[in-house]
Design a protein around this motif. Structure first.
Motif, PDB file in Angstrom:
ATOM      1  N   THR A 171       0.765  -1.294   0.036  1.00  0.00           N
ATOM      2  CA  THR A 171       0.081  -0.038  -0.048  1.00  0.00           C
ATOM      3  C   THR A 171       0.799   1.122  -0.050  1.00  0.00           C
ATOM      4  O   THR A 171       2.075   1.237   0.520  1.00  0.00           O
ATOM      5  N   ASP A 172       0.573   2.481  -0.396  1.00  0.00           N
ATOM      6  CA  ASP A 172       0.995   3.624  -0.388  1.00  0.00           C
ATOM      7  C   ASP A 172       1.236   4.051   0.950  1.00  0.00           C
ATOM      8  O   ASP A 172       0.292   4.181   1.960  1.00  0.00           O
TER       9      ASP A 172
ATOM     10  N   LEU B 101      -1.436  14.608  -3.569  1.00  0.00           N
ATOM     11  CA  LEU B 101      -0.250  15.713  -3.692  1.00  0.00           C
ATOM     12  C   LEU B 101      -0.058  16.060  -4.723  1.00  0.00           C
ATOM     13  O   LEU B 101       0.354  17.262  -4.875  1.00  0.00           O
ATOM     14  N   GLN B 102       0.090  15.162  -5.886  1.00  0.00           N
ATOM     15  CA  GLN B 102       0.497  15.838  -7.207  1.00  0.00           C
ATOM     16  C   GLN B 102      -0.210  16.880  -7.618  1.00  0.00           C
ATOM     17  O   GLN B 102       0.175  17.636  -8.719  1.00  0.00           O
ATOM     18  N   LYS B 103      -1.461  16.974  -7.273  1.00  0.00           N
ATOM     19  CA  LYS B 103      -2.293  18.099  -7.740  1.00  0.00           C
ATOM     20  C   LYS B 103      -1.631  19.532  -7.726  1.00  0.00           C
ATOM     21  O   LYS B 103      -2.118  20.484  -8.249  1.00  0.00           O
TER      22      LYS B 103
ATOM     23  N   GLY C 279       3.182   9.422  -9.860  1.00  0.00           N
ATOM     24  CA  GLY C 279       2.961   8.752  -8.795  1.00  0.00           C
ATOM     25  C   GLY C 279       4.245   9.664  -7.870  1.00  0.00           C
ATOM     26  O   GLY C 279       4.912  10.301  -8.317  1.00  0.00           O
ATOM     27  N   HIS C 280       4.285   9.206  -6.444  1.00  0.00           N
ATOM     28  CA  HIS C 280       5.416   9.900  -5.652  1.00  0.00           C
ATOM     29  C   HIS C 280       5.477   8.727  -4.680  1.00  0.00           C
ATOM     30  O   HIS C 280       5.063   8.336  -3.984  1.00  0.00           O
ATOM     31  N   ASP C 281       6.971   8.929  -3.990  1.00  0.00           N
ATOM     32  CA  ASP C 281       7.325   8.241  -3.037  1.00  0.00           C
ATOM     33  C   ASP C 281       8.450   9.151  -2.458  1.00  0.00           C
ATOM     34  O   ASP C 281       9.316   9.439  -2.629  1.00  0.00           O
TER      35      ASP C 281
END
Length: 127
Positions: A73-74, A97-99, A111-113
């Motif tokens: 899961t993220d 968050l990327q918005k 996506g982001h990590d």
């Protein structure tokens, strides 16, 4: 159809047993102790297949070898600046968050990590 081989099972079990965001090299070392016939190439290949299947996740830490996570899961991670440990952080994941990246950036976010830097509880105890 992908076969569920003994090697894939051994790799999957090693990732789940370690639960420390291990590198492929660390996973191979653990496997090699009990299964010396399993090659490094087999470990790498099966790690990739398990990631492709969504059973484990590859975590890319800037400046380091990729690590493998048993949690799919993220979620966010912290990296201890003293010992180098990668830890799961207990904070809510922000999926949108990327918005906040504007269209003017002309960057398509997939996506982001995020990895936070800090000092882990074990290192704080030692000081």
């Amino acid at each position: 159809m992908i076969r569920n081989t003994m090697q894939r099972t051994v790799v999957y079990e090693a990732v789940n047993k370690l639960q420390n965001h291990a590198t492929a090299e660390e996973i191979y070392t653990i496997i090699n102790r009990e299964h010396p016939a399993v090659s490094k190439a087999t470990v790498y290949r099966n790690l990739q297949r398990l990631c492709d299947e969504g059973v484990i996740r590859k975590r890319q830490i800037p400046g380091e070898a990729d690590r493998y996570d048993h949690i799919c899961t993220d979620h966010y991670h912290g990296k201890c600046v003293k010992c180098g440990a990668i830890l799961d952080l207990k904070m809510e994941y922000i999926p949108d968050l990327q918005k906040y990246i504007t269209k003017a950036d002309e960057f398509e976010v997939l996506g982001h990590d995020i990895v936070f830097s800090g000092i882990c509880a074990e290192c704080k105890k030692r000081n």
